[in-house]
Motif scaffolding. Structure first.
Motif, PDB file in Angstrom:
ATOM      1  N   ALA A 184     -11.806 -78.918 -33.918  1.00  0.00           N
ATOM      2  CA  ALA A 184     -12.327 -80.290 -33.927  1.00  0.00           C
ATOM      3  C   ALA A 184     -11.262 -81.282 -33.493  1.00  0.00           C
ATOM      4  CB  ALA A 184     -12.843 -80.638 -35.325  1.00  0.00           C
ATOM      5  N   PHE A 185     -10.042 -81.074 -33.948  1.00  0.00           N
ATOM      6  CA  PHE A 185      -8.927 -81.966 -33.604  1.00  0.00           C
ATOM      7  C   PHE A 185      -8.738 -82.026 -32.093  1.00  0.00           C
ATOM      8  CE2 PHE A 185      -4.445 -82.738 -32.665  1.00  0.00           C
ATOM      9  CZ  PHE A 185      -4.189 -83.872 -33.424  1.00  0.00           C
ATOM     10  N   GLN A 186      -8.746 -80.866 -31.423  1.00  0.00           N
ATOM     11  CA  GLN A 186      -8.534 -80.843 -29.977  1.00  0.00           C
ATOM     12  C   GLN A 186      -9.707 -81.461 -29.232  1.00  0.00           C
ATOM     13  OE1 GLN A 186      -5.612 -79.910 -28.316  1.00  0.00           O
ATOM     14  NE2 GLN A 186      -6.754 -81.064 -26.777  1.00  0.00           N
ATOM     15  N   MET A 187     -10.908 -81.248 -29.723  1.00  0.00           N
ATOM     16  CA  MET A 187     -12.075 -81.851 -29.081  1.00  0.00           C
ATOM     17  C   MET A 187     -11.999 -83.379 -29.137  1.00  0.00           C
ATOM     18  SD  MET A 187     -15.164 -79.379 -30.342  1.00  0.00           S
ATOM     19  CE  MET A 187     -15.196 -77.645 -29.890  1.00  0.00           C
ATOM     20  N   ILE A 188     -11.580 -83.911 -30.281  1.00  0.00           N
ATOM     21  CA  ILE A 188     -11.435 -85.368 -30.397  1.00  0.00           C
ATOM     22  C   ILE A 188     -10.337 -85.862 -29.459  1.00  0.00           C
ATOM     23  CG2 ILE A 188     -10.780 -87.263 -31.934  1.00  0.00           C
ATOM     24  CD1 ILE A 188     -13.591 -86.235 -32.426  1.00  0.00           C
ATOM     25  N   ASP A 189      -9.225 -85.139 -29.370  1.00  0.00           N
ATOM     26  CA  ASP A 189      -8.167 -85.482 -28.415  1.00  0.00           C
ATOM     27  C   ASP A 189      -8.728 -85.567 -26.994  1.00  0.00           C
ATOM     28  OD1 ASP A 189      -5.913 -85.916 -29.914  1.00  0.00           O
ATOM     29  OD2 ASP A 189      -4.756 -84.276 -29.038  1.00  0.00           O
ATOM     30  N   ASP A 190      -9.556 -84.600 -26.640  1.00  0.00           N
ATOM     31  CA  ASP A 190     -10.115 -84.528 -25.293  1.00  0.00           C
ATOM     32  C   ASP A 190     -11.083 -85.681 -25.027  1.00  0.00           C
ATOM     33  OD1 ASP A 190      -8.623 -82.244 -24.941  1.00  0.00           O
ATOM     34  OD2 ASP A 190     -10.290 -80.869 -25.307  1.00  0.00           O
ATOM     35  N   ILE A 191     -11.804 -86.098 -26.051  1.00  0.00           N
ATOM     36  CA  ILE A 191     -12.714 -87.247 -25.928  1.00  0.00           C
ATOM     37  C   ILE A 191     -11.912 -88.530 -25.758  1.00  0.00           C
ATOM     38  CG2 ILE A 191     -14.415 -88.658 -27.160  1.00  0.00           C
ATOM     39  CD1 ILE A 191     -15.299 -85.986 -28.537  1.00  0.00           C
ATOM     40  N   LEU A 192     -10.857 -88.688 -26.570  1.00  0.00           N
ATOM     41  CA  LEU A 192     -10.039 -89.902 -26.517  1.00  0.00           C
ATOM     42  C   LEU A 192      -9.326 -90.051 -25.184  1.00  0.00           C
ATOM     43  CD1 LEU A 192      -8.520 -89.904 -30.132  1.00  0.00           C
ATOM     44  CD2 LEU A 192     -10.329 -91.379 -29.229  1.00  0.00           C
ATOM     45  N   ASP A 193      -8.996 -88.947 -24.539  1.00  0.00           N
ATOM     46  CA  ASP A 193      -8.364 -89.013 -23.220  1.00  0.00           C
ATOM     47  C   ASP A 193      -9.265 -89.750 -22.224  1.00  0.00           C
ATOM     48  OD1 ASP A 193      -6.238 -87.847 -21.232  1.00  0.00           O
ATOM     49  OD2 ASP A 193      -8.187 -87.376 -20.336  1.00  0.00           O
ATOM     50  N   ILE A 194     -10.560 -89.709 -22.476  1.00  0.00           N
ATOM     51  CA  ILE A 194     -11.529 -90.372 -21.597  1.00  0.00           C
ATOM     52  C   ILE A 194     -11.879 -91.770 -22.087  1.00  0.00           C
ATOM     53  CG2 ILE A 194     -13.902 -90.246 -20.721  1.00  0.00           C
ATOM     54  CD1 ILE A 194     -13.576 -87.129 -20.998  1.00  0.00           C
ATOM     55  N   SER A 195     -12.107 -91.905 -23.379  1.00  0.00           N
ATOM     56  CA  SER A 195     -12.666 -93.148 -23.918  1.00  0.00           C
ATOM     57  C   SER A 195     -11.623 -94.206 -24.272  1.00  0.00           C
ATOM     58  CB  SER A 195     -13.501 -92.843 -25.167  1.00  0.00           C
ATOM     59  OG  SER A 195     -12.679 -92.315 -26.199  1.00  0.00           O
ATOM     60  N   SER A 196     -10.380 -93.803 -24.464  1.00  0.00           N
ATOM     61  CA  SER A 196      -9.354 -94.751 -24.897  1.00  0.00           C
ATOM     62  C   SER A 196      -8.569 -95.281 -23.707  1.00  0.00           C
ATOM     63  CB  SER A 196      -8.422 -94.067 -25.911  1.00  0.00           C
ATOM     64  OG  SER A 196      -7.706 -95.031 -26.637  1.00  0.00           O
ATOM     65  N   ASP A 197      -7.570 -96.146 -23.995  1.00  0.00           N
ATOM     66  CA  ASP A 197      -6.777 -96.731 -22.917  1.00  0.00           C
ATOM     67  C   ASP A 197      -5.328 -96.277 -23.020  1.00  0.00           C
ATOM     68  OD1 ASP A 197      -5.475 -98.387 -24.885  1.00  0.00           O
ATOM     69  OD2 ASP A 197      -7.153 -99.777 -24.757  1.00  0.00           O
ATOM     70  N   GLU A 198      -4.542 -96.606 -21.979  1.00  0.00           N
ATOM     71  CA  GLU A 198      -3.164 -96.121 -21.911  1.00  0.00           C
ATOM     72  C   GLU A 198      -2.309 -96.649 -23.062  1.00  0.00           C
ATOM     73  OE1 GLU A 198       0.657 -96.055 -18.822  1.00  0.00           O
ATOM     74  OE2 GLU A 198      -1.346 -96.568 -18.100  1.00  0.00           O
ATOM     75  N   LYS A 199      -2.521 -97.907 -23.457  1.00  0.00           N
ATOM     76  CA  LYS A 199      -1.719 -98.489 -24.530  1.00  0.00           C
ATOM     77  C   LYS A 199      -1.950 -97.745 -25.846  1.00  0.00           C
ATOM     78  CE  LYS A 199      -0.715-102.859 -26.889  1.00  0.00           C
ATOM     79  NZ  LYS A 199      -1.058-104.308 -26.995  1.00  0.00           N
ATOM     80  N   THR A 200      -3.185 -97.388 -26.112  1.00  0.00           N
ATOM     81  CA  THR A 200      -3.527 -96.682 -27.349  1.00  0.00           C
ATOM     82  C   THR A 200      -3.080 -95.225 -27.297  1.00  0.00           C
ATOM     83  OG1 THR A 200      -5.462 -98.116 -27.592  1.00  0.00           O
ATOM     84  CG2 THR A 200      -5.406 -96.113 -28.927  1.00  0.00           C
ATOM     85  N   LEU A 201      -3.309 -94.578 -26.152  1.00  0.00           N
ATOM     86  CA  LEU A 201      -3.014 -93.151 -26.010  1.00  0.00           C
ATOM     87  C   LEU A 201      -1.529 -92.853 -25.873  1.00  0.00           C
ATOM     88  CD1 LEU A 201      -5.779 -92.051 -23.462  1.00  0.00           C
ATOM     89  CD2 LEU A 201      -5.654 -91.416 -25.869  1.00  0.00           C
ATOM     90  N   GLY A 202      -0.780 -93.790 -25.271  1.00  0.00           N
ATOM     91  CA  GLY A 202       0.620 -93.512 -24.950  1.00  0.00           C
ATOM     92  C   GLY A 202       0.763 -92.718 -23.672  1.00  0.00           C
ATOM     93  N   LYS A 203      -0.334 -92.626 -22.904  1.00  0.00           N
ATOM     94  CA  LYS A 203      -0.346 -91.977 -21.596  1.00  0.00           C
ATOM     95  C   LYS A 203      -1.541 -92.527 -20.835  1.00  0.00           C
ATOM     96  CE  LYS A 203      -3.213 -88.042 -22.985  1.00  0.00           C
ATOM     97  NZ  LYS A 203      -3.413 -86.587 -22.915  1.00  0.00           N
ATOM     98  N   ALA A 204      -1.605 -92.248 -19.536  1.00  0.00           N
ATOM     99  CA  ALA A 204      -2.709 -92.754 -18.720  1.00  0.00           C
ATOM    100  C   ALA A 204      -4.038 -92.153 -19.165  1.00  0.00           C
ATOM    101  CB  ALA A 204      -2.452 -92.455 -17.254  1.00  0.00           C
ATOM    102  N   ALA A 205      -5.079 -92.982 -19.198  1.00  0.00           N
ATOM    103  CA  ALA A 205      -6.419 -92.488 -19.520  1.00  0.00           C
ATOM    104  C   ALA A 205      -6.884 -91.525 -18.435  1.00  0.00           C
ATOM    105  CB  ALA A 205      -7.386 -93.658 -19.650  1.00  0.00           C
ATOM    106  N   MET A 206      -7.689 -90.547 -18.823  1.00  0.00           N
ATOM    107  CA  MET A 206      -8.231 -89.517 -17.938  1.00  0.00           C
ATOM    108  C   MET A 206      -7.138 -88.689 -17.249  1.00  0.00           C
ATOM    109  SD  MET A 206     -11.635 -91.266 -16.242  1.00  0.00           S
ATOM    110  CE  MET A 206     -12.930 -91.938 -17.277  1.00  0.00           C
ATOM    111  N   SER A 207      -5.979 -88.597 -17.886  1.00  0.00           N
ATOM    112  CA  SER A 207      -4.891 -87.802 -17.302  1.00  0.00           C
ATOM    113  C   SER A 207      -5.188 -86.305 -17.373  1.00  0.00           C
ATOM    114  CB  SER A 207      -3.565 -88.101 -18.001  1.00  0.00           C
ATOM    115  OG  SER A 207      -3.627 -87.795 -19.381  1.00  0.00           O
ATOM    116  N   ASP A 208      -6.015 -85.888 -18.338  1.00  0.00           N
ATOM    117  CA  ASP A 208      -6.357 -84.464 -18.453  1.00  0.00           C
ATOM    118  C   ASP A 208      -6.998 -83.945 -17.167  1.00  0.00           C
ATOM    119  OD1 ASP A 208      -5.398 -84.284 -21.011  1.00  0.00           O
ATOM    120  OD2 ASP A 208      -7.347 -84.312 -22.002  1.00  0.00           O
ATOM    121  N   PHE A 209      -7.956 -84.714 -16.642  1.00  0.00           N
ATOM    122  CA  PHE A 209      -8.680 -84.263 -15.448  1.00  0.00           C
ATOM    123  C   PHE A 209      -7.766 -84.236 -14.226  1.00  0.00           C
ATOM    124  CE2 PHE A 209     -12.691 -84.476 -12.749  1.00  0.00           C
ATOM    125  CZ  PHE A 209     -13.158 -83.250 -13.188  1.00  0.00           C
TER     126      PHE A 209
END
Length: 295
Positions: A184-209
């Protein structure tokens, strides 16, 4: 959590190497999910604190190697070690962290030592699986689940099980809790990579893809699209703001992020079901906070 950081620093001072201490200062230690889990199961005592420090050191080592594989420039909003000190230094620092953690781990006896050591082997296998899956777009959900189990969930699972052994509890029940929490933890991480912003994530949004990671939301979006090329044309591409918005619109149009979060919640509920007889509020809160977090 400060107590755990102090123990980790003590481990590193034992190595008598200023280079290691200097590079280690730049690392942000993060949320310490695994430590919170251990302390919530086995209580706060010297043995539990030491186990937390060992697990956190292993986790940090895995992140150092992960950043090298991904050529990541940022980690939790700061420059990654490989970016600041170079790939070779980051690689060796990860090896040092692993080695020191294992040297401290042997004091916990055969069962716990084997559990943790086995989880680290699987963690490395998970990293290899991630690299292999990143070569092409992966639409197979079962392959994704196998990969995140090894790469993320297995160390959380081993942490929970080891803590249960320390506390003389049913370690198999806590194994199930840890496994499902980790998924569940990793799934939420994967969702946040899309839905959140760089300031919140500490990295560029959608960087996973961009890195070639076909996470659960992308797999679900692929299934939902009539024209698969809408998604595939963006795979491994450095997207501009307009392209990111276009992709996010597709996620919202098909309710993909909500569907993905619902699946993460189902694994969270499985985790709670596994240890419901213990009525441990702290472990319930860990699930709730993990599902509803913003970073």
């Amino acid at each position: 959590m400060q107590k755990i950081d102090e123990i980790i620093q003590g481990f590193l001072r034992d190595l008598n190497c200023d280079i290691v201490l200097n590079m280690s200062k730049s690392i942000k230690t993060g949320k310490k999910l695994r430590s919170k889990l251990i302390l919530s199961i086995s209580g706060e005592n010297e043995e539990s604190y030491k186990l937390c420090a060992i697990i956190e050191l292993i986790h940090l080592a895995s992140l150092l190697h992960d950043d090298i594989v991904d050529d990541a420039k940022l980690r939790r909003g700061a420059r990654s070690v490989n970016s600041e000190f170079g790939t070779k230094n980051a690689l060796m620092l990860g090896d040092i962290f692993y080695s020191k953690a294992f040297s401290e781990l042997v004091g916990f006896g055969k069962k716990i030592s084997q559990l943790i050591a086995d989880s680290v082997s699987k963690l490395a296998i998970g990293e290899l699986m991630d690299i292999e899956l990143s070569k092409n777009f992966n639409a197979d959900k079962s392959l994704y689940l196998d990969m995140i189990y090894n790469k993320t969930a297995v160390l959380i699972e081993a942490s929970a099980r080891s803590a249960a052994i320390l506390a003389s509890l049913d370690d198999l029940s806590f194994r199930e809790y840890g496994k499902n929490l980790g998924l569940a933890f990793q799934m939420i991480d994967d969702i946040l990579d899309i839905s959140s912003d760089e300031k919140t994530l500490g990295k560029a949004a959608m960087s996973d893809f961009k890195e070639g990671k076909s996470t659960l939301p992308y797999i679900y979006l692929y299934e939902a699209l009539d024209d698969k090329n809408i998604l595939l044309d963006f795979f491994k591409k450095d997207l501009n703001d307009i392209e990111k918005k276009s992709l996010l619109d597709e996620f919202n149009k098909h309710g993909i992020l909500e569907k993905s979060k619902k699946e993460a919640l189902s694994y969270g509920n499985k985790a709670l079901k596994a240890i419901e007889k213990y009525n441990n509020k702290k472990l319930n809160d860990i699930i709730e906070n993990m599902i509803n977090r913003s970073f």
